[in-house]
Design a protein around this motif. Structure first.
Motif, mmCIF file in Angstrom:
data_model
loop_
_atom_site.group_PDB
_atom_site.id
_atom_site.type_symbol
_atom_site.label_atom_id
_atom_site.label_comp_id
_atom_site.label_asym_id
_atom_site.label_seq_id
_atom_site.Cartn_x
_atom_site.Cartn_y
_atom_site.Cartn_z
ATOM 1 N N TYR A 203 -4.477 -2.181 -4.490
ATOM 2 C CA TYR A 203 -3.232 -2.517 -3.954
ATOM 3 C C TYR A 203 -3.156 -2.991 -2.742
ATOM 4 O O TYR A 203 -3.937 -2.835 -2.105
ATOM 5 C CB TYR A 203 -2.328 -1.299 -4.357
ATOM 6 C CG TYR A 203 -2.922 -0.012 -3.608
ATOM 7 C CD1 TYR A 203 -2.834 0.074 -2.246
ATOM 8 C CD2 TYR A 203 -3.936 0.734 -4.330
ATOM 9 C CE1 TYR A 203 -3.500 1.237 -1.665
ATOM 10 C CE2 TYR A 203 -4.393 1.917 -3.711
ATOM 11 C CZ TYR A 203 -4.229 1.906 -2.325
ATOM 12 O OH TYR A 203 -5.066 3.012 -1.824
ATOM 13 N N ALA B 294 4.804 9.939 1.849
ATOM 14 C CA ALA B 294 5.426 9.042 2.444
ATOM 15 C C ALA B 294 6.024 9.937 3.450
ATOM 16 O O ALA B 294 6.633 10.904 3.111
ATOM 17 C CB ALA B 294 6.466 8.289 1.482
ATOM 18 N N ILE C 112 9.297 -2.546 -0.700
ATOM 19 C CA ILE C 112 7.913 -2.713 -0.426
ATOM 20 C C ILE C 112 7.315 -3.353 -1.419
ATOM 21 O O ILE C 112 7.559 -3.530 -2.499
ATOM 22 C CB ILE C 112 7.090 -1.484 -0.676
ATOM 23 C CG1 ILE C 112 7.709 -0.398 0.563
ATOM 24 C CG2 ILE C 112 5.768 -1.556 -0.319
ATOM 25 C CD1 ILE C 112 7.432 0.874 0.477
ATOM 26 N N TYR D 85 0.021 -3.295 0.163
ATOM 27 C CA TYR D 85 1.382 -3.004 0.333
ATOM 28 C C TYR D 85 1.694 -3.761 1.595
ATOM 29 O O TYR D 85 1.216 -3.775 2.591
ATOM 30 C CB TYR D 85 1.780 -1.534 0.607
ATOM 31 C CG TYR D 85 1.582 -0.736 -0.665
ATOM 32 C CD1 TYR D 85 1.682 -1.057 -2.089
ATOM 33 C CD2 TYR D 85 1.129 0.520 -0.539
ATOM 34 C CE1 TYR D 85 1.853 -0.562 -2.978
ATOM 35 C CE2 TYR D 85 0.827 1.266 -1.767
ATOM 36 C CZ TYR D 85 1.244 0.827 -2.906
ATOM 37 O OH TYR D 85 1.109 1.777 -4.038
ATOM 38 N N ASN E 73 5.056 5.416 -4.749
ATOM 39 C CA ASN E 73 4.413 4.183 -4.751
ATOM 40 C C ASN E 73 3.883 3.610 -6.212
ATOM 41 O O ASN E 73 3.472 2.573 -6.117
ATOM 42 C CB ASN E 73 3.116 4.130 -3.675
ATOM 43 C CG ASN E 73 2.305 5.325 -4.039
ATOM 44 O OD1 ASN E 73 2.653 6.615 -3.654
ATOM 45 N ND2 ASN E 73 1.197 4.978 -4.540
ATOM 46 N N ILE F 227 5.492 0.431 -7.683
ATOM 47 C CA ILE F 227 5.333 -0.756 -7.127
ATOM 48 C C ILE F 227 4.109 -1.606 -7.794
ATOM 49 O O ILE F 227 2.929 -1.332 -7.454
ATOM 50 C CB ILE F 227 5.001 -0.799 -5.457
ATOM 51 C CG1 ILE F 227 5.992 0.283 -4.904
ATOM 52 C CG2 ILE F 227 5.366 -2.197 -4.895
ATOM 53 C CD1 ILE F 227 5.682 0.651 -3.524
ATOM 54 N N LEU G 180 2.089 6.104 4.865
ATOM 55 C CA LEU G 180 1.828 6.669 3.501
ATOM 56 C C LEU G 180 0.333 7.172 3.774
ATOM 57 O O LEU G 180 -0.484 6.511 4.370
ATOM 58 C CB LEU G 180 1.549 5.503 2.299
ATOM 59 C CG LEU G 180 2.907 4.859 1.944
ATOM 60 C CD1 LEU G 180 2.662 3.901 1.096
ATOM 61 C CD2 LEU G 180 3.958 5.983 1.303
ATOM 62 N N ASN H 118 3.961 -5.468 -3.526
ATOM 63 C CA ASN H 118 2.638 -5.195 -3.591
ATOM 64 C C ASN H 118 1.803 -6.349 -3.860
ATOM 65 O O ASN H 118 2.196 -6.984 -5.052
ATOM 66 C CB ASN H 118 2.167 -4.214 -4.744
ATOM 67 C CG ASN H 118 0.665 -3.945 -4.945
ATOM 68 O OD1 ASN H 118 -0.123 -4.415 -4.362
ATOM 69 N ND2 ASN H 118 0.716 -3.390 -6.022
#
Length: 205
Positions: free
Chosen positions: A80, A119, A105, A82, A140, A143, A171, A107
């Motif tokens: 990932y 978070a 957000i 972000y 998350n 995402i 995060l 990805n």
């Protein structure tokens, strides 16, 4: 097989190694297939011929990676990646509503994250350094790779002193406590990505 991996690997990690230099792992084809397969990791030692081909290739795009090697681009997009793409505040004092923080957000990585991270939104008064840490419910895992998710987070603030506060988001991986670094330019070394500033001023009597 690619379609199967595209569906399955939104939920489980996928990786391995590249083999046998051929047209299928030329850079453009490799980028397309790695994204569709949602690849999280690759063996950095094999196949050397393919890895060298990527190092000798140049990525072209309308982003900050334009002109970098294909190897570096792939390395930066495994798993990932972000990016906070938008953030805003809204408040309706007449309705006695809490401050609402809206976030989007994106990805840009090949794969999603398979674990939920912790978070936290941090408000830090610029003049005094006073800090307030607010855990926020961001999942998350929603995402998806190549996608974007939006979150509306009510912030039930206590009575804070008047002043201007720097607002940031972080995060953290709960098992190790390690920060998850955003790809935004305005990200601190400890993983805090700057969202904006918030000014609190008492109403005149």
């Amino acid at each position: 097989e690619l379609a199967f991996q595209e569906a399955l690997c939104q939920f489980v990690p996928n990786g391995g190694e590249v083999v046998l230099a051929n047209s299928y792992n030329d850079l453009d084809n490799a980028l397309r297939d790695l994204a569709q397969m949602h690849v999280s990791y690759l063996n950095c030692a094999y196949d050397g011929a393919v890895l060298q081909k990527w190092k000798d290739s140049v990525y072209h795009g309308d982003d900050c990676f334009d002109g970098m090697s294909g190897y570096d681009y792939i390395q930066a997009h495994l798993g990932y990646r972000y990016v906070v793409s938008a953030s805003s505040f809204s408040w309706e004092p007449e309705a006695s509503c809490p401050l609402l923080l809206s976030l989007s957000i994106r990805n840009t990585g090949f794969a999603p994250a398979y674990r939920m991270f912790d978070a936290v939104v941090r408000l830090e008064q610029i003049d005094t350094g006073l800090q307030l840490l607010l855990p926020v419910p961001i999942d998350n895992r929603t995402i998806q790779a190549g996608g974007e998710a939006s979150f509306s987070l009510p912030l039930d603030l206590p009575l804070l002193p008047d002043g201007t506060y720097r607002v940031s988001l972080s995060l953290t991986e709960p098992g190790s406590g390690q920060p998850i670094l955003f790809a935004n330019e305005d990200t601190d070394s400890d993983g805090q990505v700057h969202l904006g500033t918030l000014t609190i001023a008492s109403a005149s009597p």
